[in-house]
Design a protein around this motif. Sequence first.
Motif, PDB file in Angstrom:
ATOM      1  N   SER A  93      46.241  64.346 -18.512  1.00 37.41           N
ATOM      2  CA  SER A  93      45.733  63.012 -18.187  1.00 37.41           C
ATOM      3  C   SER A  93      44.279  62.839 -18.608  1.00 37.41           C
ATOM      4  N   GLY A  94      43.457  63.859 -18.370  1.00 44.83           N
ATOM      5  CA  GLY A  94      42.053  63.740 -18.768  1.00 44.83           C
ATOM      6  C   GLY A  94      41.886  63.665 -20.272  1.00 44.83           C
ATOM      7  N   LEU A  95      42.639  64.513 -20.994  1.00 45.71           N
ATOM      8  CA  LEU A  95      42.565  64.501 -22.454  1.00 45.71           C
ATOM      9  C   LEU A  95      43.021  63.163 -23.025  1.00 45.71           C
ATOM     10  N   LEU A  96      44.096  62.595 -22.470  1.00 45.87           N
ATOM     11  CA  LEU A  96      44.587  61.305 -22.962  1.00 45.87           C
ATOM     12  C   LEU A  96      43.589  60.194 -22.679  1.00 45.87           C
ATOM     13  N   GLY A  97      42.957  60.250 -21.510  1.00 43.49           N
ATOM     14  CA  GLY A  97      41.973  59.234 -21.193  1.00 43.49           C
ATOM     15  C   GLY A  97      40.816  59.230 -22.178  1.00 43.49           C
ATOM     16  N   ARG A  98      40.308  60.439 -22.504  1.00 45.87           N
ATOM     17  CA  ARG A  98      39.190  60.517 -23.454  1.00 45.87           C
ATOM     18  C   ARG A  98      39.621  60.117 -24.859  1.00 45.87           C
ATOM     19  N   THR A  99      40.870  60.465 -25.244  1.00 41.97           N
ATOM     20  CA  THR A  99      41.334  60.207 -26.611  1.00 41.97           C
ATOM     21  C   THR A  99      41.645  58.735 -26.828  1.00 41.97           C
ATOM     22  N   LEU A 100      42.295  58.093 -25.880  1.00 43.86           N
ATOM     23  CA  LEU A 100      42.765  56.726 -26.077  1.00 43.86           C
ATOM     24  C   LEU A 100      41.694  55.683 -25.787  1.00 43.86           C
ATOM     25  N   GLY A 101      40.682  56.025 -25.022  1.00 42.98           N
ATOM     26  CA  GLY A 101      39.612  55.074 -24.754  1.00 42.98           C
ATOM     27  C   GLY A 101      39.940  54.140 -23.601  1.00 42.98           C
TER      28      GLY A 101
ATOM     29  N   SER B  99      50.779  59.490 -28.530  1.00 45.06           N
ATOM     30  CA  SER B  99      49.806  58.632 -27.839  1.00 45.06           C
ATOM     31  C   SER B  99      48.796  58.049 -28.820  1.00 45.06           C
ATOM     32  N   VAL B 100      48.336  58.846 -29.776  1.00 45.89           N
ATOM     33  CA  VAL B 100      47.396  58.348 -30.781  1.00 45.89           C
ATOM     34  C   VAL B 100      48.061  57.292 -31.652  1.00 45.89           C
ATOM     35  N   ASN B 101      49.333  57.499 -32.037  1.00 45.96           N
ATOM     36  CA  ASN B 101      50.056  56.485 -32.793  1.00 45.96           C
ATOM     37  C   ASN B 101      50.166  55.190 -32.000  1.00 45.96           C
ATOM     38  N   ALA B 102      50.431  55.310 -30.696  1.00 49.27           N
ATOM     39  CA  ALA B 102      50.534  54.123 -29.856  1.00 49.27           C
ATOM     40  C   ALA B 102      49.196  53.386 -29.773  1.00 49.27           C
ATOM     41  N   ARG B 103      48.106  54.154 -29.650  1.00 48.73           N
ATOM     42  CA  ARG B 103      46.785  53.514 -29.614  1.00 48.73           C
ATOM     43  C   ARG B 103      46.504  52.740 -30.908  1.00 48.73           C
TER      44      ARG B 103
ATOM     45  N   THR C  86      40.358  50.885 -23.584  1.00 42.26           N
ATOM     46  CA  THR C  86      41.154  49.675 -23.840  1.00 42.26           C
ATOM     47  C   THR C  86      42.640  49.901 -23.637  1.00 42.26           C
ATOM     48  N   VAL C  87      43.081  51.133 -23.442  1.00 38.94           N
ATOM     49  CA  VAL C  87      44.495  51.436 -23.264  1.00 38.94           C
ATOM     50  C   VAL C  87      44.710  51.923 -21.833  1.00 38.94           C
ATOM     51  N   ALA C  88      45.566  51.231 -21.096  1.00 39.95           N
ATOM     52  CA  ALA C  88      45.890  51.604 -19.724  1.00 39.95           C
ATOM     53  C   ALA C  88      47.050  52.591 -19.742  1.00 39.95           C
ATOM     54  N   VAL C  89      46.811  53.817 -19.270  1.00 43.81           N
ATOM     55  CA  VAL C  89      47.816  54.870 -19.295  1.00 43.81           C
ATOM     56  C   VAL C  89      48.455  54.991 -17.921  1.00 43.81           C
TER      57      VAL C  89
ATOM     58  N   ALA D 281      48.632  51.391 -32.774  1.00 38.75           N
ATOM     59  CA  ALA D 281      49.490  50.206 -32.826  1.00 38.75           C
ATOM     60  C   ALA D 281      49.008  49.128 -31.867  1.00 38.75           C
ATOM     61  N   MET D 282      47.968  49.399 -31.079  1.00 32.57           N
ATOM     62  CA  MET D 282      47.409  48.418 -30.130  1.00 32.57           C
ATOM     63  C   MET D 282      45.916  48.268 -30.398  1.00 32.57           C
ATOM     64  N   PRO D 283      45.531  47.698 -31.554  1.00 29.55           N
ATOM     65  CA  PRO D 283      44.094  47.619 -31.886  1.00 29.55           C
ATOM     66  C   PRO D 283      43.292  46.807 -30.880  1.00 29.55           C
ATOM     67  N   GLY D 284      43.924  45.868 -30.214  1.00 29.53           N
ATOM     68  CA  GLY D 284      43.223  45.073 -29.221  1.00 29.53           C
ATOM     69  C   GLY D 284      43.399  45.577 -27.815  1.00 29.53           C
ATOM     70  N   GLY D 285      43.959  46.759 -27.653  1.00 26.17           N
ATOM     71  CA  GLY D 285      44.202  47.290 -26.331  1.00 26.17           C
ATOM     72  C   GLY D 285      45.623  47.020 -25.883  1.00 26.17           C
TER      73      GLY D 285
END
Length: 769
Positions: free
Chosen positions: A468-476, A507-511, A478-481, A513-517
Amino acid sequence: MNSTEQGRVTAPTAPPSSAPALESARPSGMRWTQLLRSSRPLRRLLAGGILAVLAVAGATALIVVQAHDSTLQRVKSELETLDLLLAETTSRSFQTVDLILASIVDQLAAEGVTTSAEYERSRSGYNTYEMLKAKATGVPQLDAITMIAADGRLINFSRYFPIPPVNVADRDYYGVLKNDPGGRSYLSTPVQNRGNGEWTVYLAHRVSGPSGEFVGLVLGAISLDYFQNLYESLQISQGSAISLWRRDGTLLARYPTLPLIGEKLPIKTFTEILRQSDSGVYETPAAIDGPARIVATRLLRDYPVVVNVTRTKGQALDDWHHQAWITIAAGILCELALIAFLWGLARQFGAYEAFTTALAERNQAIEARREAEARLNQSQKMETLGQLTGGIAHDFNNLLQAIGSALYLIEQKVPKDGARNVLATSVRLATEAVERGSALTQHLLAFSRRQHLEPRPVDVNALIAGMSGLLGRTLGGTVAVSTALQDDLWPALVDPTQLEMALLNLSVNARDAMPGGGSLCIATANLHAPAAGPKSPADAPPATGVPAPPGDLPPGDYVGVSVRDSGTGMDEEVAARAFEPFFTTKEIGRGTGLGLSMVHGLSVQSGGGVRLDSRPGLGTTVTIYLPRAEAPSSAPRKSDNADDVTAGTPDVQVLLVDDDVLVRQAVTALLLQAGLRVTEASDTAQALAVLASDAPIDLIISDIAMPGMNGFQLAASARARRPTLPVLLMSGYAEPLLNGAAPLVPGACVLSKPFKPEQLLAEIRALLP
């Protein structure tokens, strides 16, 4: 090449005989040149004579070539026509048998035979034998009709009654049609009768129940002697041949007869042609019986069978040879008068031209030799560079290992008095340099790396929670996980590190695909793949929404892990290619196209599968299906601290084997500091001597790449003497060994250099009882 050879190449000289030849040719050449300059009629006569010779020669050659092409075209047309007729005849022969078998299958369906038990009970009697015998009568190519139960046993047989206790479950047609609910018919590979030596192929029809279940087979035995006799009766011309093949290159029949029936021959030409079209004509320099042939090939429309009609090229061009000799002789007679008139001049000019040509050819040979030498030098340089790369990687990793281990030991003695400590800072910088050096060697050798999975029972819910911590830092931000994890989730059999990388890739591919969050949800569920596949692909457990397994997964229990985003989604064309390696819709520099293909490879290699659901504007869901592990999930190590790792391991005797003295000394120092006792060996011979003695050894730590016996062989020898002895192998650059040259003995593991001391001690703790 030595310097003397180079001198001969770079400084060529004319052969001794060239100058006298030129001198002897010069007076006559000069005289004819003067005559040509002074005599206009002679110039015209010479020009006219040359043009006449060329015209006669050109006309002769043109006639011969046209006759050659015309003859070949005529022969090809004849062969193609005969091939078409034979293909239609052969196809009708197979269709006749096909229709008989289909009628039997249709009759079974009409009578309501839906199970294998009903099939066997209703068709094992004498009346069925008479029916089969009647259907086979009058069809010369049909040798026999057989009914086969779902387990491969014979139910009835048109040749005699009662039937023998025969089972054909090992035959190819049984294996193919049993596992193919949609299969209609299958043509087998040829089988030779052990009694009379006759060859037969089998045309098999599947008998299926209402829901597609396998009920049994109806089998027609087609005699290949029928086709052999048919081709022989055509009385084809000398040098011709007719052959019948399976599309895979197996010879079924041929006239004239060859002792190759039933063999799969490396016939590449007609198989390449049939990839583009159903028929074609080609020439082969060496046929299966030796001479060059012209071949007309044609694939039957509904069967994997090829009919070839051939004629030797020599026989095909026999008439052309006679015509060509007559034409050439006439042309020669016409030219002789002209050549006789120009003979004197032509001889002198010919001598001079020969000298000029020889000189040019010598210069070309010299230049070609220079180019060949340059290519050879380049090839040797690249080969040497490749060998040096492996050697440098091995030695460099050993040096990095020794440096890293020494830095670790120094770091343990440095006072922990803050970041301003110069010695601590120096040790940290040097350690970072070691890590960068290790990364450099990995980049140099990336072309030879392979993915080695270490599957074990894994608690997927705990793994996702730990990310969870790694995904939060990677996705930024604007993406609600979010997560939707099933409480009683089964353990999954997978490599946890590779699963983490797969989830991070998704997860990075999903981010992206959501340039605006947007939102991203990771869900898990226990799933079951039934034998016939899910009733509906859209079925999903309501608690998590993880899609049901696809129908092509083997039956069993699976752990489903889905990553769902609210991004732009994919259209059908993009979704169909999403798992292709190197396929990406991102701009240059934003992706390699390997992310989804790596996810697909991990899931399939782990024994599961992957599914993609996406629509434009509605987001994308990628689900990984992992096989359920029977054993409970393994708990992660609590700490990598050396004290925690080596706690409770007093009086452990380690046999350390490494031919590199620096690595051996550095690792010995690490082990001694950890409280272990160490016996060193500089090669495998010393190590085997220690093992042959009564010395108490609790663990072997050995390098892999060593002179003579390598680490894998040492591990096998050690386990032969002491079956329960743990083995830890160290690899500076052992990929060639890891890629299949030597198997890893059970209970052993490999640690790649340079490794951190914590990694070494953790592996030791994991191996010790």
